[in-house]
Design an enzyme around this catalytic site. Structure first.
Site, PDB file in Angstrom:
ATOM      1  N   GLY A   1       0.835  -1.207   0.000  1.00 26.33           N
ATOM      2  CA  GLY A   1       0.000   0.000   0.000  1.00 26.33           C
ATOM      3  C   GLY A   1       0.868   1.255   0.000  1.00 26.33           C
ATOM      4  N   SER A   2       1.965   1.194   0.720  1.00 25.51           N
ATOM      5  CA  SER A   2       2.889   2.337   0.790  1.00 25.51           C
ATOM      6  C   SER A   2       3.582   2.551  -0.559  1.00 25.51           C
ATOM      7  CB  SER A   2       3.941   2.099   1.870  1.00 25.51           C
ATOM      8  OG  SER A   2       3.321   1.712   3.066  1.00 25.51           O
TER       9      SER A   2
ATOM     10  N   GLY B   1       7.254 -27.407  12.529  1.00 25.97           N
ATOM     11  CA  GLY B   1       6.764 -28.790  12.504  1.00 25.97           C
ATOM     12  C   GLY B   1       5.259 -28.903  12.707  1.00 25.97           C
ATOM     13  N   ALA B   2       4.496 -27.966  12.148  1.00 31.17           N
ATOM     14  CA  ALA B   2       3.022 -28.032  12.294  1.00 31.17           C
ATOM     15  C   ALA B   2       2.490 -29.265  11.564  1.00 31.17           C
ATOM     16  CB  ALA B   2       2.393 -26.771  11.729  1.00 31.17           C
TER      17      ALA B   2
ATOM     18  N   HIS C   1      -0.972  -9.157  16.950  1.00 31.02           N
ATOM     19  CA  HIS C   1       0.068  -8.147  16.732  1.00 31.02           C
ATOM     20  C   HIS C   1       1.386  -8.444  17.430  1.00 31.02           C
ATOM     21  CE1 HIS C   1      -3.400  -6.058  15.168  1.00 31.02           C
ATOM     22  NE2 HIS C   1      -2.548  -5.261  14.539  1.00 31.02           N
TER      23      HIS C   1
ATOM     24  N   ARG D   1      -4.173 -31.867  23.581  1.00 30.15           N
ATOM     25  CA  ARG D   1      -5.138 -31.014  22.889  1.00 30.15           C
ATOM     26  C   ARG D   1      -4.751 -30.747  21.441  1.00 30.15           C
ATOM     27  NH1 ARG D   1      -5.523 -26.622  27.744  1.00 30.15           N
ATOM     28  NH2 ARG D   1      -7.338 -27.502  28.771  1.00 30.15           N
TER      29      ARG D   1
ATOM     30  N   GLY E   1      -0.815 -12.278   7.923  1.00 30.49           N
ATOM     31  CA  GLY E   1      -0.369 -12.403   6.544  1.00 30.49           C
ATOM     32  C   GLY E   1      -1.389 -11.852   5.560  1.00 30.49           C
TER      33      GLY E   1
ATOM     34  N   ASP F   1       4.447  -9.500   6.251  1.00 26.30           N
ATOM     35  CA  ASP F   1       3.668 -10.451   5.439  1.00 26.30           C
ATOM     36  C   ASP F   1       4.466 -11.122   4.313  1.00 26.30           C
ATOM     37  OD1 ASP F   1       1.614  -9.632   7.017  1.00 26.30           O
ATOM     38  OD2 ASP F   1       0.510  -8.569   5.444  1.00 26.30           O
TER      39      ASP F   1
HETATM   40  O1  F6P Z   1       0.422  -5.971   6.843  1.00 27.14           O
HETATM   41  C1  F6P Z   1       0.817  -6.367   8.097  1.00 27.14           C
HETATM   42  C2  F6P Z   1      -0.370  -6.834   8.913  1.00 27.14           C
HETATM   43  O2  F6P Z   1       0.096  -7.183  10.202  1.00 27.14           O
HETATM   44  C3  F6P Z   1      -1.185  -7.979   8.318  1.00 27.14           C
HETATM   45  O3  F6P Z   1      -0.583  -9.225   8.535  1.00 27.14           O
HETATM   46  C4  F6P Z   1      -2.496  -7.812   9.024  1.00 27.14           C
HETATM   47  O4  F6P Z   1      -3.547  -8.351   8.248  1.00 27.14           O
HETATM   48  C5  F6P Z   1      -2.620  -6.321   9.141  1.00 27.14           C
HETATM   49  O5  F6P Z   1      -1.313  -5.796   9.056  1.00 27.14           O
HETATM   50  C6  F6P Z   1      -3.249  -5.829  10.424  1.00 27.14           C
HETATM   51  O6  F6P Z   1      -3.350  -4.451  10.329  1.00 27.14           O
HETATM   52  P1  F6P Z   1      -3.642  -3.480  11.543  1.00 27.14           P
HETATM   53  O7  F6P Z   1      -2.419  -3.422  12.402  1.00 27.14           O
HETATM   54  O8  F6P Z   1      -3.929  -2.166  10.902  1.00 27.14           O
HETATM   55  O9  F6P Z   1      -4.795  -4.058  12.288  1.00 27.14           O
END
Ligand code: F6P
Length: 321
Positions: free
Chosen positions: A103-104, A184-185, A252, A161, A169, A126
């Protein structure tokens, strides 16, 4: 010659290392280096500082961005961009270096259409930017997720579990696929195949049942956020298997933390090349790493060309799980 930097979009570990490199390389080349706060918002509102060597001290190992960042939707409006151009002209900025995600890069391209010299530096956890094998921050986020999977495995196996782990992403499955391989998922849901599709749910339930029959005490499934919601998948798997399921949305936490050595070096290398390109009066390109070489790609390609999950790697991840 004056140049300016901004960091924009979602922050990523290594943005500070990148802006430090732009400043230090720029000053070494006798440039004056300005920084705009909060991405395109600060550019529009003329919130800036002039950097010196010390103003980027002790940030190479810090996550986030000292310039702060924003998702600034108003930049889509032509009047907003004209204000930004006027601010750059008033400071006699010859090139604007934009550190951020796709986007940037689109914002940088729009400014370039208005006659501003712009160079992009890819930074996003991402790894969804066309024109570079790795974006700054991806490696750190990946290592964060792998570390968290390690912890989840302890509690998952102790309680026998199933854990459904949702990773970031947006529309790109890179964090999911790479962390699934490295951690290793037992299964990874990528954006290319919605997690709630019958075929996927059936496959996941079979994996869970097969593992329990084989005496395994737990199952870890990774859901890329672009593939669906871990909460929904968790409910569906519980209904189908009758087993105890827990959901963990990592969120986050994946964006924070000290950048890995790889991200710091990537940031330094790409940012320094961006300054070279600014001096050479190049514009409208993003620097990227392709097969261990720094290359440039037109800004417009970075956000218009698709990034797809490597099917061979996805196949390998499934074989190894
Ligand atoms: O683009 C990085 C990212 O962390 C994505 O993985 C996620 O979908 C989005 O940003 C979350 O954005 P925001 O921090 O604005 O909620």
């Amino acid at each position: 010659m004056n140049i300016a930097i901004l960091t924009s979009g979602g922050d990523s570990p290594g943005m500070n290392a990148a802006l430090r490199a732009v400043v230090r390389k720029g000053l070494a080349e006798k440039l004056r280096v300005f920084g705009f706060y909060e991405g395109y918002r600060g550019l529009t509102e003329n919130q800036y500082l002039a950097f010196d060597h010390e103003s980027v001290s002790e940030i190479i190992d810090r996550g986030g961005t000292i310039l702060r960042t924003a998702r600034y939707k108003k930049f889509l409006e032509p009047e907003t961009r004209e204000r930004a151009v006027a601010n750059l002209k008033a400071l006699d900025i010859k090139t604007l270096i934009v550190i951020g995600g796709n986007g940037s890069m689109a914002g940088a391209e729009k400014l370039q259409e208005l006659g501003v010299h712009t160079i992009g530096v890819p930074a996003s956890i991402d790894n969804d930017i066309y024109g570079t094998d790795y974006s700054i921050g991806f490696d750190t986020a990946l290592n964060t997720v792998v570390g968290l999977l390690r912890k989840l495995r302890d509690t998952a196996s102790s309680h026998e579990r199933i854990f459904i782990v949702e990773v970031m992403g947006r529309k790109c499955g890179a964090i999911a696929l790479f962390s699934g391989m490295a951690g290793g998922a037992d299964h990874v849901c990528l954006p290319e195949t919605p997690a709630m599709e019958e075929r996927q749910l059936k496959q996941m339930s079979e994996i869970v049942n097969r593992r329990y029959r084989a005496g395994k005490t737990h199952t870890i499934i990774i859901v890329s956020e672009g593939s669906g919601s871990a909460e929904e998948v968790g409910r569906a798997i519980h209904e189908r298997t009758g087993r105890e399921v827990r959901v963990s949305v990592l969120g986050h936490i994946q964006r924070g933390g000290s950048p890995s050595a790889f991200d710091r070096i990537l940031a330094g290398t790409l940012a320094a090349r961006a300054v070279d390109l600014a001096i050479a009066q190049e514009s409208g390109v993003m620097v990227g790493l392709k097969g261990n070489r720094v290359q440039t790609v037109p800004l417009v390609d970075t956000y218009t060309k698709p990034i797809e999950t490597d099917p061979e790697l996805a196949e390998l991840a499934s074989i190894l799980s």
